[in-house]
Scaffold this active site. Structure first.
Site, short mmCIF file in Angstrom:
data_model
loop_
_atom_site.label_atom_id
_atom_site.label_comp_id
_atom_site.label_asym_id
_atom_site.label_seq_id
_atom_site.Cartn_x
_atom_site.Cartn_y
_atom_site.Cartn_z
N GLU A 45 0.88 -1.16 0.00
CA GLU A 45 0.00 0.00 0.00
C GLU A 45 0.92 1.22 0.00
O GLU A 45 1.81 1.31 0.85
CB GLU A 45 -0.88 -0.01 1.25
CG GLU A 45 -1.91 1.08 1.19
CD GLU A 45 -2.78 1.19 2.45
OE1 GLU A 45 -2.78 0.24 3.26
OE2 GLU A 45 -3.42 2.23 2.60
N ARG A 270 6.01 -12.63 9.71
CA ARG A 270 6.64 -11.37 9.35
C ARG A 270 8.01 -11.28 10.03
O ARG A 270 8.27 -11.94 11.02
CB ARG A 270 5.77 -10.17 9.66
CG ARG A 270 5.34 -10.01 11.08
CD ARG A 270 4.19 -9.01 11.24
NE ARG A 270 4.46 -7.73 10.64
CZ ARG A 270 3.63 -7.11 9.78
NH1 ARG A 270 2.51 -7.67 9.42
NH2 ARG A 270 3.93 -5.94 9.29
N LYS A 280 4.64 0.85 9.98
CA LYS A 280 4.69 2.08 9.19
C LYS A 280 4.20 3.27 9.99
O LYS A 280 4.69 4.38 9.82
CB LYS A 280 3.79 1.93 7.96
CG LYS A 280 4.45 1.23 6.79
CD LYS A 280 3.55 1.40 5.57
CE LYS A 280 3.62 0.18 4.68
NZ LYS A 280 2.51 0.12 3.73
P1 ATP Z 1 0.11 -1.54 6.86
O1 ATP Z 1 -0.75 -2.60 6.25
O2 ATP Z 1 -0.06 -1.36 8.31
O3 ATP Z 1 0.13 -0.26 6.12
P2 ATP Z 1 2.25 -3.22 6.03
O4 ATP Z 1 3.66 -3.16 6.47
O5 ATP Z 1 1.51 -4.49 6.15
O6 ATP Z 1 1.58 -2.05 6.79
P3 ATP Z 1 1.75 -3.28 3.21
O7 ATP Z 1 2.01 -2.23 2.21
O8 ATP Z 1 0.38 -3.81 3.33
O9 ATP Z 1 2.22 -2.68 4.56
O10 ATP Z 1 2.77 -4.47 3.00
C1 ATP Z 1 3.02 -5.04 1.74
C2 ATP Z 1 3.39 -6.47 1.89
O11 ATP Z 1 4.54 -6.61 2.71
C3 ATP Z 1 2.29 -7.28 2.54
O12 ATP Z 1 2.10 -8.45 1.76
C4 ATP Z 1 2.83 -7.63 3.89
O13 ATP Z 1 2.35 -8.88 4.30
C5 ATP Z 1 4.33 -7.60 3.69
N1 ATP Z 1 5.01 -7.22 4.92
C6 ATP Z 1 4.79 -6.12 5.65
N2 ATP Z 1 5.55 -6.11 6.75
C7 ATP Z 1 6.30 -7.23 6.73
C8 ATP Z 1 7.29 -7.80 7.60
N3 ATP Z 1 7.66 -7.20 8.72
N4 ATP Z 1 7.85 -8.97 7.24
C9 ATP Z 1 7.48 -9.58 6.10
N5 ATP Z 1 6.56 -9.12 5.26
C10 ATP Z 1 5.96 -7.94 5.54
#
Ligand code: ATP
Ligand code: MG
Length: 568
Positions: A45, A270, A280
């Protein structure tokens, strides 16, 4: 604290056994589930910069596609107009490319599918599987029930299909104010899985979108949009983090009810790293409140921060392979990441000499007007990197720490009457110490032995210490930024996480001295080792009149020590 897999201490990432995701894929390929196709995606996102956790997800998705001769998409999950910005889109593209995850021509935007998603919503409504609900967000929340209590059905749940279709169209046309209505899936308010209790698919939001402008005033919710995006792109294996496990039944439900192509969602743990935060929201807070100097501050766990700090894509790739993928959440020691950085830089970074905390040395028996160029090896780990010339003269800088007036027994560097080697130059012996009126040492006088040219002993005479140095007359100067952990505690978090910040995470050395050969190559991003001090790189703040250096990582390898201990 432990690493995600036992293979973390293994030095040959390529020898790891198949991870559980690849086991699933191999089974799918065997049964022909997806016609032996493998197609993955990374779906960020665009509401912040990417961090090392995202790097893990990117490299897992990309690496999986490569391993199975498949395809990898980069897709912006840009369904929320409120928090998303073009700046984030650009930074994400840059980071994904820098990591080496090649999506070829497959860069997509969820917002490109808004029309198709809407048609799918009409289809579900027509089938009696979705309805327009007039409850407010609060009312929906209040009637959702709990883990132990079923929810209550919405009074609007029994609306006729015709009325639902009419209202949905008018929602889309902009007839209703924000928050007045939603489109909800008609599933089961008594489901033990809260995600299945008539989840919202669309909300009304009169807000411009970074790509679609004012075209839409209803925006799809994540769960509704995400599976459709995967389906439209014909993704085979939709890899996501564990928190989506409970969403999988809904992911499947939508696609089954629509009779649409259905990818397989697979969840993995994660990445969490010690001494940093990864959410984030928290990273944004650090940036907004200026605890750091932007998203790409070298102390940040962001990919752009790591790039600016001098980390290499290869180091991050090796790190990602070492930690592997697991089904259980855990926290990885940041020392393992630093180990991977050091390991790669050791192979590729040319060596130079620089002095961070200078002490002046005067070699009394070296003629004042003389200077010579000495040959130095650029990289002992890679002799093909060749040699360079380092100027030497009567007055030099050495590291203040390398001299002690009254040293303990186990101090093998310079001290009155002691002899040491100057790297690539000569043996010198300290003869005299000059102090100012306050008793501070201002100069150390030495004599050199001309027979030790190149730093070699002519008669087998041994010295224990070898010091780095820079010729004072030839030295160039730079500002050096030294970084330490951003947080003081191993697992920062909670409400008061800002209080856990390390107040000395950045130390600026205004003036360090370095050999001229380095200054000549100093373009931003250039990575090198200062002998005995660590790996450094040239910061983009560098101007034609001022060199700015970042210390990437010290030479001290804490991870190797930890790994050794574990093996014992
Ligand atoms: P948010 O959804 O709170 O904005 P997010 O870190 O999940 O934060 P996304 O942009 O949705 O942000 O993440 C993109 C992809 O990265 C998703 O598929 C998510 O599962 C993966 N991802 C995010 N954080 C991690 C992490 N710490 N380790 C591994 N994969 C991650
Ligand atoms: Mg997310």
């Amino acid at each position: 604290m432990h690493s995600e897999s036992d293979a973390a201490t293994e030095n040959h990432p390529e020898k790891q056994p198949l991870n559980f995701i690849h086991q699933i894929i191999e089974e799918d390929n065997r049964t022909g589930k997806f016609g032996s196709r493998v197609h993955t995606r990374f779906p960020p996102e665009p509401n912040g910069y990417l961090h090392i956790g995202h790097a893990k997800a990117i490299l897992l998705n990309y690496g999986t596609a490569v391993k199975y001769n498949g395809k990898f998409n980069l897709r912006f999950d840009d369904t929320n107009p409120i928090k998303e910005e073009e700046e984030y889109v650009q930074s994400i593209i840059e980071d994904v490319k820098w990591l080496g995850a090649d999506y070829e021509d497959r860069l997509f935007y969820g917002s490109d599918y808004f029309e198709q998603m809407y048609e799918y919503a009409v289809q579900l409504t027509r089938k009696g599987k979705a309805y327009v609900c007039d409850l407010s967000a609060e009312e929906i929340k209040a009637t959702r029930g709990t883990l132990t209590e079923p929810g209550q059905e919405s009074p609007y749940r029994k609306r006729s299909i015709a009325e639902n279709l009419d209202l949905l169209e008018r929602m889309k046309a902009g007839e209703f104010p924000d928050g007045s209505r939603t489109l909800r899936a008609k599933i089961d308010m008594a489901s033990p899985n809260l995600n299945m209790r008539d989840p919202v698919m669309y909300r009304i939001l009169h807000a411009p979108h970074h790509r679609t402008g004012n075209k839409w005033c209803i925006y799809p919710m994540y769960d509704w949009a995400h599976g459709l995006e995967d389906s439209i792109e014909r993704i085979t294996h939709s890899l996501c983090t564990l928190e989506f496990e409970d969403h999988r039944p809904l992911y499947d439900w939508f696609l089954i009810e629509l009779d649409a192509y259905r990818p397989q969602q697979i969840e993995f743990a994660r990445l969490n790293l010690t001494y940093t935060v990864m959410s984030k929201r928290r990273l944004l807070e650090l940036v907004k409140k200026r605890y750091v100097n932007g998203w790409d501050d070298p102390r940040m766990p962001t990919i752009s921060g790591m790039r600016r700090r001098g980390y290499t894509p290869e180091a991050i790739q090796n790190f990602a392979e070492r930690i592997g993928v697991a089904k259980r959440d855990s926290t990885v020691d940041v020392a393992l990441l630093e180990f991977s950085v050091r390991e790669h830089l050791n192979k590729i970074a040319p060596r130079f000499m620089g002095v961070l905390n200078p002490l002046k040395i005067v070699i009394d028996n070296y003629p004042e007007d003389r200077e010579e160029l000495l040959e130095a090896i650029n990289n002992p780990e890679d002799l093909s990197a060749g040699t360079r010339q380092v100027p030497f003269s009567r007055e030099l800088y050495i590291e203040a720490d390398d001299f002690m007036e009254d040293p303990p027994k186990n101090f093998f560097r310079l001290a009155p009457g002691r002899e040491v080697r100057l790297r690539y130059a000569y043996f010198i012996t300290c003869t005299n110490v000059i102090k100012d009126s306050d008793g501070n040492i201002t100069e150390v006088h030495c004599s050199y032995d001309p027979a030790t040219s190149g730093g070699d002993s002519p008669n087998g005479r041994k010295v224990k210490g070898t010091l780095h140095w820079v010729s004072a007359r030839h030295a160039r100067t730079a500002e050096v930024r030294l970084y330490d952990r951003l947080f003081n505690v191993e697992n920062p978090g909670g409400e008061h996480f800002l209080e856990q910040l390390n107040p000395t995470s950045l130390t600026i050395v205004d003036k360090c001295y370095l050999e001229p050969a380095l200054a000549e190559q100093a373009v931003p991003g250039f990575r090198f080792q200062f002998e005995r001090l660590g790996y450094f790189c040239i910061d983009p703040d560098t101007t034609p009149t001022k060199l700015v250096l970042n210390r990437t990582v010290t030479l001290r390898d804490t991870w190797a020590k930890i790994a050794q201990k574990q093996q014992k």
